[in-house]
Design a protein around this motif. Structure first.
Motif, short mmCIF file in Angstrom:
data_model
loop_
_atom_site.label_atom_id
_atom_site.label_comp_id
_atom_site.label_asym_id
_atom_site.label_seq_id
_atom_site.Cartn_x
_atom_site.Cartn_y
_atom_site.Cartn_z
N VAL A 179 0.89 -1.15 -0.10
CA VAL A 179 -0.09 0.04 -0.21
C VAL A 179 0.97 1.37 -0.01
CG1 VAL A 179 -2.01 1.30 1.30
CG2 VAL A 179 -1.71 -1.03 1.33
N VAL A 180 0.33 2.40 -0.66
CA VAL A 180 1.00 3.59 -0.64
C VAL A 180 0.19 4.50 0.04
CG1 VAL A 180 2.29 5.50 -1.97
CG2 VAL A 180 2.71 3.09 -2.85
N LEU A 181 0.67 5.28 1.01
CA LEU A 181 0.03 6.22 1.89
C LEU A 181 0.66 7.50 1.44
CD1 LEU A 181 -2.09 7.38 4.01
CD2 LEU A 181 -0.46 6.93 5.80
N ILE A 182 -0.31 8.36 0.58
CA ILE A 182 0.23 9.52 -0.05
C ILE A 182 -0.04 10.93 0.84
CG2 ILE A 182 -0.09 11.14 -1.90
CD1 ILE A 182 -0.64 8.75 -3.51
N VAL A 183 0.77 11.82 0.72
CA VAL A 183 0.57 12.76 1.64
C VAL A 183 -0.01 13.92 0.82
CG1 VAL A 183 1.70 14.85 2.98
CG2 VAL A 183 2.60 12.52 3.19
N ASP A 184 -0.98 14.51 1.20
CA ASP A 184 -1.98 15.35 0.05
C ASP A 184 -1.57 16.90 0.28
OD1 ASP A 184 -3.63 16.79 -1.43
OD2 ASP A 184 -5.46 15.75 -0.66
N TYR A 185 -0.46 17.49 -0.56
CA TYR A 185 -0.22 18.80 -0.42
C TYR A 185 0.81 18.99 -1.66
CZ TYR A 185 4.75 18.22 0.99
OH TYR A 185 6.15 17.98 0.97
N ALA A 186 0.72 20.44 -1.86
CA ALA A 186 1.68 20.58 -3.12
C ALA A 186 2.97 20.84 -2.74
CB ALA A 186 1.12 21.92 -3.70
N ASP A 187 3.76 19.83 -3.49
CA ASP A 187 5.23 19.75 -3.07
C ASP A 187 6.10 20.37 -4.03
OD1 ASP A 187 5.66 17.84 -5.26
OD2 ASP A 187 5.42 16.14 -4.00
N ALA B 294 -4.73 8.51 0.28
CA ALA B 294 -4.19 9.82 0.57
C ALA B 294 -4.83 10.46 1.86
CB ALA B 294 -4.24 10.80 -0.60
N LEU B 295 -3.81 11.29 2.56
CA LEU B 295 -4.42 11.93 3.73
C LEU B 295 -3.79 13.25 3.53
CD1 LEU B 295 -4.12 9.26 6.56
CD2 LEU B 295 -6.34 10.50 5.90
N PRO B 296 -4.37 14.44 4.18
CA PRO B 296 -3.92 15.64 4.16
C PRO B 296 -2.49 15.81 4.93
CG PRO B 296 -6.31 15.81 4.55
CD PRO B 296 -5.72 14.45 4.53
N TYR B 297 -1.63 16.67 4.63
CA TYR B 297 -0.53 17.07 5.11
C TYR B 297 -1.01 17.03 6.73
CZ TYR B 297 3.47 19.77 7.02
OH TYR B 297 4.49 20.40 7.71
#
Length: 325
Positions: A259-267, A299-302
């Motif tokens: 599984v990949v857990l993605i940080v949701d923000y503009a990088d 995905a979850l927010p930063y």
């Protein structure tokens, strides 16, 4: 008669004596912050916070009125839009996108609440020591405390860091009962979430923050470690004695995430979780990983993945995803 009346009034007003109307001075409190004893002679009343999660700690404790304002990077619009404390953000002054000595001095701050790489950095000269010279107190985010090995960060498990900061802030601002009530609720929420994956295989999880040449991820001392583990998964970089850190793609591939857990923000390279997922799906070395083959991305927010009062809800949300996948 007058003597009796005066005696009665003496109990109330001093009967002719001058009575001080000022409230008694607040006793100083001392807390342990990043291994150092820090004493607060007064309750801070002009606090400047840096970053979303740090600001939300103040809001969760009902301390908005103790703040002079907050600093949040302009790329964290998702955080503000999804915040459970959006109304507090809306009614509190945003001071800047980037914190600096000039920003906190302009706000007449008596306390800066930030952390290493959450505002404090030697490269800009914005450090607790520099602020002390300006007569401004500091409180450091425990997740970001340096552990004595170079600039590595993290001195305790992430949830323990959250509870430590809530209790310390409770003492500093004299809202200890509120802090304990929050912690009690968070512990129950996390315990209930853990039951969702009970008895099920634990998937290997890759936390993907950013970076295309080299990925930026979480070691065992940052909040994603506990978000992942308490939800029922295993952080593939949980062996790293650091918080947020850069690794290499070869190791990600070798550890074969489910599984990949993605940080949701503009990088700076990708502005949405969909763009980050598209990059990972198009990255040839990861093509045979279970995560990519089965399209298991979440995905979850930063602000949900740094130390913040959103961490318990993040654990619950991720546990629900893992249990249904």
């Amino acid at each position: 008669m007058r003597t009796a009346l005066c005696a009665l009034l003496l109990l109330v007003s001093g009967c002719g004596a001058t009575v001080a109307q000022d409230k008694p001075a607040v006793d100083p409190v001392t807390v342990t912050n990043c291994g150092q004893q820090v004493t607060f002679d007064q309750v801070p009343s002009k606090v400047v916070t840096n970053d979303t999660g740090i600001t939300e700690l103040m809001f969760a404790l009902g301390l908005k009125d103790r703040m002079a304002g907050y600093v949040v990077d302009g790329g964290n619009t998702v955080d503000l839009r999804t915040s459970p404390w959006k109304s507090d953000f809306d009614s509190t002054k945003k001071l800047a996108d980037k914190i600096s000595k000039e920003v906190v001095q302009g706000a007449n701050a008596d306390l800066v609440f930030a952390g290493w790489n959450y505002g404090f950095t030697e490269s800009s000269g914005f450090t607790p020591d520099a602020l002390k010279q300006l007569g401004i107190g500091t409180y450091q985010l425990t997740e970001a405390c340096r552990n004595g090995v170079g600039k590595q960060r993290g001195i305790m498990p992430a949830l323990d860091a959250l509870y430590t900061d809530l209790r310390n802030l409770g003492k500093i601002f004299r809202v200890e009962a509120e802090a304990e009530e929050l912690i009690k609720g968070y512990q129950q929420q996390i315990s209930d979430a853990g039951k969702l994956m009970a008895g099920k295989p634990r998937p290997k999880v890759f936390l993907y923050d950013s970076g295309q040449d080299q990925p930026f991820t979480s070691g065992r001392n940052a909040a994603p470690q506990d978000v992942i583990s308490k939800a029922g998964g295993d952080n593939i970089f949980g062996d790293l004695d650091d918080s947020w850190t850069t690794v290499n793609w070869e190791t990600v591939v070798q550890r074969d995430p489910d599984v990949v857990l993605i940080v949701d923000y503009a990088d700076g390279e990708a502005n949405t979780p969909a763009q980050k997922q598209a990059f990972l799906e198009g990255f040839a070395p990861l093509a045979n990983s279970p995560a990519v083959k089965n399209k298991r991305f979440f995905a979850l927010p930063y602000a949900a993945l740094v130390e913040s009062p959103r961490n318990p809800a993040s654990i619950e949300a991720f546990a629900k995803y893992l249990s249904q996948a």
